[in-house]
Design a protein around this motif. Structure first.
Motif, mmCIF file in Angstrom:
data_model
loop_
_atom_site.group_PDB
_atom_site.id
_atom_site.type_symbol
_atom_site.label_atom_id
_atom_site.label_comp_id
_atom_site.label_asym_id
_atom_site.label_seq_id
_atom_site.Cartn_x
_atom_site.Cartn_y
_atom_site.Cartn_z
ATOM 1 N N ARG A 65 -2.384 3.931 -16.982
ATOM 2 C CA ARG A 65 -1.241 4.171 -17.852
ATOM 3 C C ARG A 65 -0.254 5.114 -17.160
ATOM 4 N NH1 ARG A 65 -0.114 7.790 -22.373
ATOM 5 N NH2 ARG A 65 1.242 6.717 -23.870
ATOM 6 N N GLY A 66 1.014 4.721 -17.140
ATOM 7 C CA GLY A 66 2.039 5.567 -16.553
ATOM 8 C C GLY A 66 2.185 5.410 -15.052
ATOM 9 N N VAL A 67 1.708 4.302 -14.478
ATOM 10 C CA VAL A 67 1.847 4.098 -13.042
ATOM 11 C C VAL A 67 3.331 3.934 -12.696
ATOM 12 C CG1 VAL A 67 1.622 1.578 -13.154
ATOM 13 C CG2 VAL A 67 0.909 2.788 -11.105
ATOM 14 N N VAL A 68 3.749 4.453 -11.538
ATOM 15 C CA VAL A 68 5.164 4.427 -11.162
ATOM 16 C C VAL A 68 5.361 3.682 -9.856
ATOM 17 C CG1 VAL A 68 5.747 6.555 -12.388
ATOM 18 C CG2 VAL A 68 4.959 6.678 -10.011
ATOM 19 N N ASP A 69 6.600 3.376 -9.552
ATOM 20 C CA ASP A 69 6.943 2.620 -8.354
ATOM 21 C C ASP A 69 6.455 3.351 -7.101
ATOM 22 O OD1 ASP A 69 8.778 0.179 -7.584
ATOM 23 O OD2 ASP A 69 9.242 1.755 -6.136
ATOM 24 N N GLY A 70 5.808 2.605 -6.216
ATOM 25 C CA GLY A 70 5.295 3.179 -4.977
ATOM 26 C C GLY A 70 3.868 3.670 -5.062
ATOM 27 N N GLN A 71 3.353 3.871 -6.263
ATOM 28 C CA GLN A 71 1.970 4.315 -6.427
ATOM 29 C C GLN A 71 1.025 3.198 -6.001
ATOM 30 O OE1 GLN A 71 1.274 6.261 -10.167
ATOM 31 N NE2 GLN A 71 -0.945 5.987 -10.068
ATOM 32 N N ARG A 72 -0.150 3.570 -5.491
ATOM 33 C CA ARG A 72 -1.106 2.566 -5.039
ATOM 34 C C ARG A 72 -2.339 2.554 -5.932
ATOM 35 N NH1 ARG A 72 -1.756 3.169 1.381
ATOM 36 N NH2 ARG A 72 -2.476 5.243 0.743
ATOM 37 N N ILE A 73 -2.801 1.354 -6.234
ATOM 38 C CA ILE A 73 -4.029 1.146 -6.999
ATOM 39 C C ILE A 73 -5.090 0.674 -6.017
ATOM 40 C CG2 ILE A 73 -5.109 -0.133 -8.878
ATOM 41 C CD1 ILE A 73 -2.317 -0.480 -10.102
ATOM 42 N N ARG A 74 -6.199 1.388 -5.951
ATOM 43 C CA ARG A 74 -7.235 1.088 -4.961
ATOM 44 C C ARG A 74 -8.326 0.207 -5.574
ATOM 45 N NH1 ARG A 74 -8.854 3.530 -0.204
ATOM 46 N NH2 ARG A 74 -7.242 5.115 -0.541
ATOM 47 N N LEU A 75 -8.618 -0.910 -4.914
ATOM 48 C CA LEU A 75 -9.744 -1.763 -5.281
ATOM 49 C C LEU A 75 -10.806 -1.579 -4.201
ATOM 50 C CD1 LEU A 75 -7.937 -5.050 -6.432
ATOM 51 C CD2 LEU A 75 -8.509 -3.016 -7.762
ATOM 52 N N ALA A 76 -11.804 -0.785 -4.507
ATOM 53 C CA ALA A 76 -12.810 -0.421 -3.512
ATOM 54 C C ALA A 76 -13.607 -1.644 -3.074
ATOM 55 C CB ALA A 76 -13.748 0.644 -4.080
ATOM 56 N N GLY A 77 -13.801 -1.756 -1.750
ATOM 57 C CA GLY A 77 -14.642 -2.811 -1.201
ATOM 58 C C GLY A 77 -14.020 -4.183 -1.170
ATOM 59 N N GLY A 95 -13.649 -2.640 3.802
ATOM 60 C CA GLY A 95 -12.551 -1.739 3.501
ATOM 61 C C GLY A 95 -12.067 -1.918 2.069
ATOM 62 N N ASP A 96 -11.013 -1.214 1.718
ATOM 63 C CA ASP A 96 -10.452 -1.287 0.372
ATOM 64 C C ASP A 96 -9.167 -2.107 0.369
ATOM 65 O OD1 ASP A 96 -12.506 0.393 -0.409
ATOM 66 O OD2 ASP A 96 -11.282 2.206 -0.246
ATOM 67 N N LEU A 97 -8.839 -2.643 -0.782
ATOM 68 C CA LEU A 97 -7.562 -3.312 -0.997
ATOM 69 C C LEU A 97 -6.667 -2.362 -1.773
ATOM 70 C CD1 LEU A 97 -5.682 -5.780 -0.906
ATOM 71 C CD2 LEU A 97 -6.811 -6.608 -2.992
ATOM 72 N N LEU A 98 -5.517 -2.044 -1.210
ATOM 73 C CA LEU A 98 -4.585 -1.111 -1.831
ATOM 74 C C LEU A 98 -3.399 -1.888 -2.379
ATOM 75 C CD1 LEU A 98 -4.647 1.580 1.006
ATOM 76 C CD2 LEU A 98 -6.049 1.498 -1.058
#
Length: 317
Positions: A180-192, A204-207
């Protein structure tokens, strides 16, 4: 932006294959995580490995020289598609479904075996044999990066979304938890979910880098939300309480008497949420709207106002 592969290996752009291999061997010995005590050695090692995997392959090097760092996004039959009038549309490297597009910033964790380097020849007997049979043990997979486009309301509320990304191995679907509240340029990490490791090394991770789509109603500046509030001339002159749209629905704001177009009314804390700090504010900007057409009585009243009013908006001061 990824570093230029030639700069990574420290070679000229016209370097031959022998020069490229020699540069790689020298850097790999220096920066291997099992040798170097530098905390950045693992990332540097991945970077060197990726650069060599591309520049040592004549076809990949040719595509890299032509298209730059995004060469993996260009279909191999690009020229045929252009000649046929299709351009770069469609295919597994076209714009993926679900509102994202993948940009592989690394090679998915290729090991030395993948690019024709013999471990024992490179490192000799310096290491015990790893689980994967190589001479230096497991190597973690590389992180990969993609983009995900979100609307302002979706970014404000957060939630779950299933997205499909297209990459070299075809399309894959991911279930993404959007904070909630994610902003432009922020990265969400999907581990593995990034590149595969070698020698039993972890993936590795998917960003996912967030891109906020333009919104016809809301405009973002950092965590502050700006929205236009249309009011009538008499509401602006006399003052009024009017509704204002927000990402969660509607709020009400008091327009002070004597407000002109452009006046900003602040609703504290009604902007984008900030899980780690202060929420943004919402700014309602007054926009005075006039009737597109006047009936007889309306025209008479406006004419009467024009006759008695001494207000001159063009007068200085």
């Amino acid at each position: 932006m990824a570093r230029d592969f030639y700069d990574v290996l420290g070679v000229r752009r016209d370097a031959d294959s022998e020069e490229i291999q020699q540069a790689f061997r020298k850097l790999a010995r220096k920066h291997h995580p099992d040798i170097s005590k530098d905390p950045q050695s693992e990332e540097r090692f991945k970077e060197i490995n990726e650069a060599y995997s591309v520049l040592s392959d004549p076809k990949m090097r040719q595509r890299y020289d032509r298209f730059g760092e995004n060469f993996r996004q260009i279909p191999e039959d690009y020229d045929e598609r252009v000649a046929a009038g299709a351009g770069a549309r469609g295919g597994p490297y076209g714009r993926p479904g679900g509102g994202g597009r993948v940009r592989y910033s690394t090679g998915g964790g290729q090991g030395f075996d993948d690019v024709g380097i013999n471990f024992e020849d490179l490192f000799g007997g310096m290491f015990g044999r790893g689980a994967g049979g190589g001479g230096f043990g497991p190597v973690p997979g590389a992180d990969q990066e993609a983009e995900i486009e979100l609307g302002v309301v979706e970014a404000y509320r957060g939630g779950h979304r299933s997205i499909t990304l297209a990459g070299p191995d075809g399309q894959r679907t991911y279930d993404v938890n959007i904070p909630r509240g994610v902003v432009d340029g922020q990265r969400i990490r999907l581990a593995g979910e990034g590149g595969r490791g070698s020698g039993d090394g972890p993936a590795g991770d998917l960003l996912l880098r967030v891109r906020i789509k333009p919104d016809p109603q809301f405009r973002l500046e950092g965590r502050d939300i700006h929205v236009a509030v249309p009011v009538t001339p008499w509401e602006a002159a006399l003052g009024a309480t009017v509704p204002v749209p927000t990402p969660t629905g509607s709020a009400r704001v008091t327009v002070p008497a004597g407000s002109s177009s452009g006046r900003r009314l602040r609703l504290r804390g009604e902007g984008m949420p900030n899980p780690r700090g202060t929420d943004g504010d919402l700014y309602a900007e007054v926009r005075i709207m006039v009737p597109p057409e006047l009936d007889g009585e309306e025209r008479e009243l406006f004419e009467k106002l024009a006759a008695v009013s001494t207000f001159d908006p063009r007068k200085p001061g």
